[in-house]
Design an enzyme around this catalytic site. Sequence first.
Site, PDB file in Angstrom:
ATOM      1  N   THR A   1      11.308   3.804  19.024  1.00 44.86           N
ATOM      2  CA  THR A   1      12.396   4.287  17.676  1.00 44.86           C
ATOM      3  C   THR A   1      12.813   2.676  18.027  1.00 44.86           C
ATOM      4  O   THR A   1      14.096   1.958  16.850  1.00 44.86           O
ATOM      5  CB  THR A   1      13.191   4.711  17.720  1.00 44.86           C
ATOM      6  OG1 THR A   1      13.424   5.114  18.747  1.00 44.86           O
ATOM      7  CG2 THR A   1      11.427   6.203  17.576  1.00 44.86           C
TER       8      THR A   1
ATOM      9  N   ILE B   1       0.525  -1.138   0.151  1.00 40.74           N
ATOM     10  CA  ILE B   1      -0.157  -0.330  -0.403  1.00 40.74           C
ATOM     11  C   ILE B   1       1.439   1.311   0.247  1.00 40.74           C
ATOM     12  O   ILE B   1       0.387   1.731  -0.862  1.00 40.74           O
ATOM     13  CB  ILE B   1      -1.481   0.168   1.053  1.00 40.74           C
ATOM     14  CG1 ILE B   1      -1.977  -1.422   0.992  1.00 40.74           C
ATOM     15  CG2 ILE B   1      -1.695   1.131   1.193  1.00 40.74           C
ATOM     16  CD1 ILE B   1      -2.740  -1.624   2.621  1.00 40.74           C
TER      17      ILE B   1
ATOM     18  N   HIS C   1     -14.443 -14.184 -12.931  1.00 36.37           N
ATOM     19  CA  HIS C   1     -13.593 -13.566 -11.226  1.00 36.37           C
ATOM     20  C   HIS C   1     -14.149 -12.252 -11.439  1.00 36.37           C
ATOM     21  O   HIS C   1     -13.321 -10.995 -11.675  1.00 36.37           O
ATOM     22  CB  HIS C   1     -12.407 -13.763 -10.801  1.00 36.37           C
ATOM     23  CG  HIS C   1     -13.014 -15.207  -9.984  1.00 36.37           C
ATOM     24  ND1 HIS C   1     -13.176 -15.155  -9.036  1.00 36.37           N
ATOM     25  CD2 HIS C   1     -12.289 -16.502 -10.972  1.00 36.37           C
ATOM     26  CE1 HIS C   1     -13.042 -16.518  -8.736  1.00 36.37           C
ATOM     27  NE2 HIS C   1     -13.000 -16.938  -9.210  1.00 36.37           N
TER      28      HIS C   1
ATOM     29  N   CYS D   1     -17.933 -17.976  -9.868  1.00 41.28           N
ATOM     30  CA  CYS D   1     -17.233 -19.113 -10.262  1.00 41.28           C
ATOM     31  C   CYS D   1     -17.963 -20.210  -9.509  1.00 41.28           C
ATOM     32  O   CYS D   1     -18.826 -20.584 -10.293  1.00 41.28           O
ATOM     33  CB  CYS D   1     -15.806 -18.503 -10.249  1.00 41.28           C
ATOM     34  SG  CYS D   1     -14.870 -19.908 -10.926  1.00 41.28           S
TER      35      CYS D   1
ATOM     36  N   ASP E   1      15.029 -12.474   7.015  1.00 42.51           N
ATOM     37  CA  ASP E   1      14.996 -13.372   6.935  1.00 42.51           C
ATOM     38  C   ASP E   1      15.633 -13.991   5.857  1.00 42.51           C
ATOM     39  O   ASP E   1      16.119 -13.051   5.141  1.00 42.51           O
ATOM     40  CB  ASP E   1      13.809 -13.283   6.115  1.00 42.51           C
ATOM     41  CG  ASP E   1      11.945 -12.971   6.344  1.00 42.51           C
ATOM     42  OD1 ASP E   1      12.364 -12.652   7.578  1.00 42.51           O
ATOM     43  OD2 ASP E   1      11.036 -12.121   5.585  1.00 42.51           O
TER      44      ASP E   1
ATOM     45  N   GLU F   1     -13.995  -9.542 -10.191  1.00 44.98           N
ATOM     46  CA  GLU F   1     -14.214  -8.648  -9.032  1.00 44.98           C
ATOM     47  C   GLU F   1     -12.267  -8.189  -9.078  1.00 44.98           C
ATOM     48  O   GLU F   1     -11.788  -6.994  -8.238  1.00 44.98           O
ATOM     49  CB  GLU F   1     -13.642  -9.381  -7.490  1.00 44.98           C
ATOM     50  CG  GLU F   1     -13.013 -10.620  -7.286  1.00 44.98           C
ATOM     51  CD  GLU F   1     -13.420 -11.939  -8.030  1.00 44.98           C
ATOM     52  OE1 GLU F   1     -14.315 -12.278  -8.556  1.00 44.98           O
ATOM     53  OE2 GLU F   1     -13.662 -12.772  -7.548  1.00 44.98           O
TER      54      GLU F   1
HETATM   55  N1  GLN Z   1     -13.760 -25.150  -7.919  1.00 42.33           N
HETATM   56  C1  GLN Z   1     -14.326 -24.601  -9.316  1.00 42.33           C
HETATM   57  C2  GLN Z   1     -13.268 -25.567 -10.075  1.00 42.33           C
HETATM   58  O1  GLN Z   1     -12.672 -25.466 -10.283  1.00 42.33           O
HETATM   59  C3  GLN Z   1     -14.573 -23.432  -8.666  1.00 42.33           C
HETATM   60  C4  GLN Z   1     -13.345 -22.466  -8.872  1.00 42.33           C
HETATM   61  C5  GLN Z   1     -13.382 -20.877  -8.512  1.00 42.33           C
HETATM   62  O2  GLN Z   1     -14.847 -20.595  -7.679  1.00 42.33           O
HETATM   63  N2  GLN Z   1     -12.819 -20.222  -8.963  1.00 42.33           N
HETATM   64  O3  GLN Z   1     -14.712 -25.028 -11.469  1.00 42.33           O
END
Ligand code: GLN
Length: 529
Positions: free
Chosen positions: A187, A19, A501, A376, A146, A503
């Site tokens: 600090t 960020i 997806h 999905c 690390d 999103e």
């Molecule tokens: N498990 C489901 C598939 O492989 C959906 C995958 C997901 O929701 N990204 O088709």
Amino acid sequence: MAKYIFITGGVVSSLGKGISGASIGKLLQLHGFKVNMIKFDPYINVDPGTMNPYQHGEVFVTIDGAETDLDLGTYERFLDVYTSKANTNTSGDIYRVVIDRERRGDYGGATVQVIPHITDEIKRRFSALKDECDISIIEIGGTVGDIEGLPFMEAVRQFQLENRKEDIFSIHVTLVPYIAGARELKTKPTQHSVNKLREIGISPDMIISRTEHHLDKFLKRKIALFCNMKENYVVEAIDASSIYYIPEAFYSQKVDTLVMKKLKIKPKKKFDKSWFVKIKSFSEFSRTVKVAVVGKYADLKDAYKSIDESLNIAAAALKAKVRVDYLGAEDKGLLKKIKNYDAILVPGGFGNRGVEGKIRAITYARENKIPFLGICLGMQCSVIEIARNLANLKDANSTEFCKATKYPVIKILDEQKNIKYMGGTMRLGSYKSKLKKNTLAYKLYKSSEIEERHRHRYEMNPEFVEILKKVGLYISAYHKDVLPEIIEMKNHPFFIGVQFHPEFASRPMKPHPLFEGFINVALLNKKKQ
Ligand code: GLN
């Protein structure tokens, strides 16, 4: 002009290096520069695709099908850019490439070592985007000290040596903890962390201190003296109610000016503050809509980071706020709880945990005309729900959960074998699909062709399309006329399932049409109550 900003972290992880970097990137972008960000994760996994979202947060998918860390989502949303495989690196992937070369004999019999072979490969990747942008911001995951991070730190040191001083800016993000008993900010952890960095040969140009309280002049001076910099290069990153306030908080401390000064660059255009103003306006809206996300992971918001962002962004575009609650699909009280929400979203997922709960939530949304968005796996569950409860296909299922199901409404299709996938057996990355006119999806997208990101193996089985059509299910988009991409239900205000997806495509100033449509109907639904 290739310029680089390196971001390292100290003291603890999760300090918001991504960020911080993205916020500085945003400021430089508002000055007219082309900016991109590259992530280096020191873990051995080749990519985060196989990592548990419960531990690691969501897997973000790029257009070209890379399964990446959720920081790439932050980069895309802040900078409104598209990331790709070149933006994401892990130790696992770097070592794999070097070992492959060694096996091919490319090193001509040399002893292959961390220095120079691994560090050379890391450095090569530092400049992966140099021709595409003015400034590459490079985030090194993990914290200084690390063991796995050492080759990356060493590569940063070498890279500094091999490039001009004015081409590199190095930022170290640390924690300045507040000790309540002593009522004091401390600090010392920052001092130790910078010491460690210096041992490796990196002297940061700027310290960004994550803190719960303001750093006074005395503290800033202390850090500055220790870190060999002027006080104004000690920047405070105080906890903010929205991550999108950070660019302005940095602007008010002149972070952008200090970076440009060292990099010897001048703004390319007049700074435009309208982004700040618009972001601020988002907090002023008062009407709130409540959305239930019914998924496998109820208590880790980061597992659904991009969904959370998309819902908030869509609500803001509609001058509203959204309260997003994550309900566990296995929760016995789910159906009781779900009644308190204006809309229901079932997100993606793998494995059968919670699937029956998700299906029950979808039945509730369908029967009670509650706005529903299935993403999905959520879309696949909605197809199963409709098959079982409306088309009387008893025990219809996905072959992911029941191989021997009599009605495999979701399965791995033969047709899939003819489509070249970017990610082996998984359909990964962006795929085009055609939308049918007179559908809700078309109305929302306002386009007959879309391109969205995928990450799944299973698909809706076209053999069941006709049967399901008879009970009101409609396929509003197909990929190459064979793979169903969007389903919707007739006689419902908003019932949409998408195989992809959406999103990953939301940006603060560009809500995704599906999320905007979803929240819009949720707001109407709220009014009716
Ligand atoms: N498990 C489901 C598939 O492989 C959906 C995958 C997901 O929701 N990204 O088709």
